[in-house]
Design a protein around this motif. Structure first.
Motif, PDB file in Angstrom:
ATOM      1  N   UNK A 155      42.512 109.345  91.329  1.00 59.70           N
ATOM      2  CA  UNK A 155      42.602 110.755  91.716  1.00 59.70           C
ATOM      3  C   UNK A 155      41.252 111.272  92.191  1.00 59.70           C
ATOM      4  N   UNK A 156      40.207 110.922  91.479  1.00 55.43           N
ATOM      5  CA  UNK A 156      38.871 111.360  91.878  1.00 55.43           C
ATOM      6  C   UNK A 156      38.469 110.745  93.207  1.00 55.43           C
ATOM      7  N   UNK A 157      38.715 109.461  93.339  1.00 56.16           N
ATOM      8  CA  UNK A 157      38.341 108.762  94.564  1.00 56.16           C
ATOM      9  C   UNK A 157      39.077 109.342  95.770  1.00 56.16           C
ATOM     10  N   UNK A 158      40.362 109.623  95.610  1.00 54.78           N
ATOM     11  CA  UNK A 158      41.148 110.187  96.710  1.00 54.78           C
ATOM     12  C   UNK A 158      40.681 111.587  97.072  1.00 54.78           C
ATOM     13  N   UNK A 159      40.080 112.275  96.110  1.00 57.89           N
ATOM     14  CA  UNK A 159      39.546 113.609  96.378  1.00 57.89           C
ATOM     15  C   UNK A 159      38.161 113.559  97.006  1.00 57.89           C
ATOM     16  N   UNK A 160      37.613 112.356  97.159  1.00 51.80           N
ATOM     17  CA  UNK A 160      36.305 112.202  97.765  1.00 51.80           C
ATOM     18  C   UNK A 160      35.162 112.102  96.783  1.00 51.80           C
ATOM     19  N   UNK A 161      35.470 111.900  95.521  1.00 48.76           N
ATOM     20  CA  UNK A 161      34.442 111.833  94.486  1.00 48.76           C
ATOM     21  C   UNK A 161      34.002 110.397  94.233  1.00 48.76           C
ATOM     22  N   UNK A 162      32.744 110.180  93.867  1.00 49.85           N
ATOM     23  CA  UNK A 162      32.338 108.868  93.371  1.00 49.85           C
ATOM     24  C   UNK A 162      32.977 108.600  92.020  1.00 49.85           C
ATOM     25  N   UNK A 163      33.057 107.337  91.651  1.00 43.59           N
ATOM     26  CA  UNK A 163      33.598 106.945  90.349  1.00 43.59           C
ATOM     27  C   UNK A 163      32.441 106.429  89.511  1.00 43.59           C
ATOM     28  N   UNK A 164      32.143 107.136  88.424  1.00 45.28           N
ATOM     29  CA  UNK A 164      31.010 106.816  87.556  1.00 45.28           C
ATOM     30  C   UNK A 164      31.540 106.502  86.160  1.00 45.28           C
ATOM     31  N   UNK A 165      31.157 105.360  85.622  1.00 49.89           N
ATOM     32  CA  UNK A 165      31.566 104.969  84.279  1.00 49.89           C
ATOM     33  C   UNK A 165      30.364 105.037  83.352  1.00 49.89           C
ATOM     34  N   UNK A 166      30.546 105.637  82.170  1.00 48.33           N
ATOM     35  CA  UNK A 166      29.466 105.686  81.199  1.00 48.33           C
ATOM     36  C   UNK A 166      30.029 105.913  79.805  1.00 48.33           C
ATOM     37  N   UNK A 167      29.382 105.295  78.829  1.00 50.16           N
ATOM     38  CA  UNK A 167      29.763 105.458  77.431  1.00 50.16           C
ATOM     39  C   UNK A 167      28.659 104.881  76.555  1.00 50.16           C
ATOM     40  N   UNK A 168      28.716 105.181  75.259  1.00 48.80           N
ATOM     41  CA  UNK A 168      27.691 104.712  74.336  1.00 48.80           C
ATOM     42  C   UNK A 168      28.252 103.819  73.265  1.00 48.80           C
ATOM     43  N   UNK A 169      27.394 103.021  72.663  1.00 47.42           N
ATOM     44  CA  UNK A 169      27.778 102.148  71.556  1.00 47.42           C
ATOM     45  C   UNK A 169      26.502 101.725  70.826  1.00 47.42           C
ATOM     46  N   UNK A 170      26.652 101.318  69.560  1.00 45.27           N
ATOM     47  CA  UNK A 170      25.485 100.912  68.797  1.00 45.27           C
ATOM     48  C   UNK A 170      25.845 100.079  67.592  1.00 45.27           C
ATOM     49  N   UNK A 171      24.888  99.935  66.691  1.00 47.68           N
ATOM     50  CA  UNK A 171      25.111  99.123  65.497  1.00 47.68           C
ATOM     51  C   UNK A 171      25.199  97.651  65.833  1.00 47.68           C
ATOM     52  N   UNK A 172      26.009  96.887  65.086  1.00 48.37           N
ATOM     53  CA  UNK A 172      26.108  95.444  65.333  1.00 48.37           C
ATOM     54  C   UNK A 172      26.995  95.090  66.521  1.00 48.37           C
TER      55      UNK A 172
END
Length: 436
Positions: free
Chosen positions: A58-75
């Motif tokens: 949906x974002x791509x069809x609207x002309x938006x870039x697709x950005x992936x991001x998230x966090x994680x930690x510990x073992x």
């Protein structure tokens, strides 16, 4: 272009994120966002999860870039290898770890490899569905990055004694340097490489991916030196410019405890890592982009008596970060009860400065950094930053300590220019003078 990211984490500090980015960047908005918002550069980030594919389309069809991001930690992701005996330390008889969990062995990468295959599989599903992922900017902060008991656990581990070179366990200093380089190597091999396999033109970085050298070492906010290191497979660095209250321990009683000198103290802190990384990239990796984390207030020491940099000085520092090679910004501002207005103001200031700096977009995209000097912790002198683009240059001058001063800069060899610096700051557009 701005991203706001809400994320629960197993590691320290994170509850709310706002990211200010340029070029391939975004801001959290409803998926029903209008074309006007997209034209302004506002969009929604997504997680590295196949459930996000419909949203990405949906974002791509609207002309938006697709950005992936998230966090994680510990073992994580070492613990993805299965039962603990496959990846966790195996201690000598009689040793009991004092940390909150048993840490992974540094010589075992099975969990990282398993997670890398998941990254490949997930990105493959995005690609097969017709999604082009433009950027993957992660915040993976797991082992072997943090932990006061890392060395103690490793040197009491029978498997680490067998697998690691003797030099690594010979001293805590050796071990810390090895862990840092291992952190970057693991991220390069098991995050950046899988991403680039799936999307060769994808921008990819992770928290604290920086270039640090003996000639220009990068410093943490606790004044420890980032060991010399060269990140592999990443397309961008991710230095950290936090107004971190941990740094307050280095405040000296001889410093005047007033608004101006507190601002000078944090100006030094906020600029030093970005500046060192910029200097090293210019020399060793000019092809790399830079997306620094910035934060006006990062209370790792939860003491309300510790002062914070003022909003006007925070804005001024952000201008200089843009003019020291930043290709975007990620604003770190976790919400804390009773401080909602601080969080909102931090984003408002970042957006306002972003709008201001867009007047110099061509310099931000392709300019050459002119200054990477970091002002001392207390300095009433002139702070300046700038970018050169052919026969033109944009330079920002600012007088710390109030008043006015003159500063001579040399945007082009043999062509010095004298500029005025005031406590209000000024941005100068220069053209190279004609003649020999």
């Amino acid at each position: 272009k701005v991203v706001i990211w809400a994320e629960n984490r197993t590691e320290w500090l994170i509850a709310f994120w706002a990211c200010l980015l340029i070029r391939a960047a975004l801001v959290p908005v409803d998926f029903r966002a209008s074309a006007d918002l997209l034209a302004r550069g506002l969009t929604q980030h997504l997680r590295l999860d196949e459930k996000m594919i419909p949203a990405a389309l949906a974002l791509q069809q609207a002309g938006s870039p697709v950005i992936l991001m998230q966090g994680a930690g510990g073992p994580w992701p070492a613990n993805q290898a299965g039962p603990a005996e496959r990846w966790a330390h195996q201690f000598v008889e009689g040793y009991a770890p004092r940390g909150r969990y048993v840490r992974p062995c540094l010589g075992v990468q099975a969990g990282w490899a398993i997670n890398a295959d998941r990254v490949r599989e997930t990105l493959g599903k995005f690609r097969d569905a017709g999604v082009t992922v433009d950027a993957v900017w992660m915040d993976w902060e797991g082992d072997p990055l943090f932990g006061a008991d890392r060395y103690d656990q490793a040197r009491h581990c029978t498997r680490c004694r067998r697998q690691l070179p003797a030099w690594v366990l010979a001293s805590a200093a050796n071990f810390e340097a090895y862990c840092w380089r291992q952190y970057l190597e693991l991220l390069g091999a098991y995050l950046a490489a899988p991403v680039r396999e799936a999307f060769p033109r994808c921008s990819v970085t992770n928290w604290m991916v920086v270039y640090s050298t003996p000639d220009r070492p990068v410093l943490h906010w606790n004044n420890s030196v980032v060991p010399p290191s060269v990140p592999s497979m990443f397309t961008a660095t991710n230095p950290v410019a936090y107004g971190n209250t941990v740094f307050w321990r280095f405040w000296k009683d001889s410093y005047p405890l007033d608004r101006e000198h507190v601002d000078q103290f944090y100006t030094h802190l906020l600029l030093r890592q970005v500046s060192a990384d910029a200097a090293n990239r210019a020399r060793y990796a000019p092809q790399m982009d830079c997306f620094p984390w910035v934060s006006r207030w990062c209370p790792d020491v939860d003491d309300p008596k510790i002062p914070v940099i003022s909003r006007p000085r925070w804005r001024e520092v952000l201008r200089h970060v843009w003019l020291r090679g930043a290709d975007g910004m990620q604003v770190f501002n976790p919400t804390r009860k009773g401080y909602d207005r601080v969080v909102l103001a931090e984003v408002q200031d970042a957006v306002a400065v972003y709008d201001e700096m867009l007047a110099y977009r061509e310099f931000l995209d392709a300019g050459e950094v002119l200054c990477t000097d970091t002002p001392p912790e207390q300095d009433d002198g002139v702070l300046w930053s700038g970018l050169r683009l052919g026969d033109r240059a944009v330079i920002r001058t600012f007088k710390q300590g109030g008043g006015k001063a003159q500063v001579t800069v040399e945007p082009w060899p043999g062509a010095p220019v004298r500029l005025e610096a005031t406590a209000e700051g000024a941005t100068h557009l220069l053209t190279r003078p004609a003649g020999p």
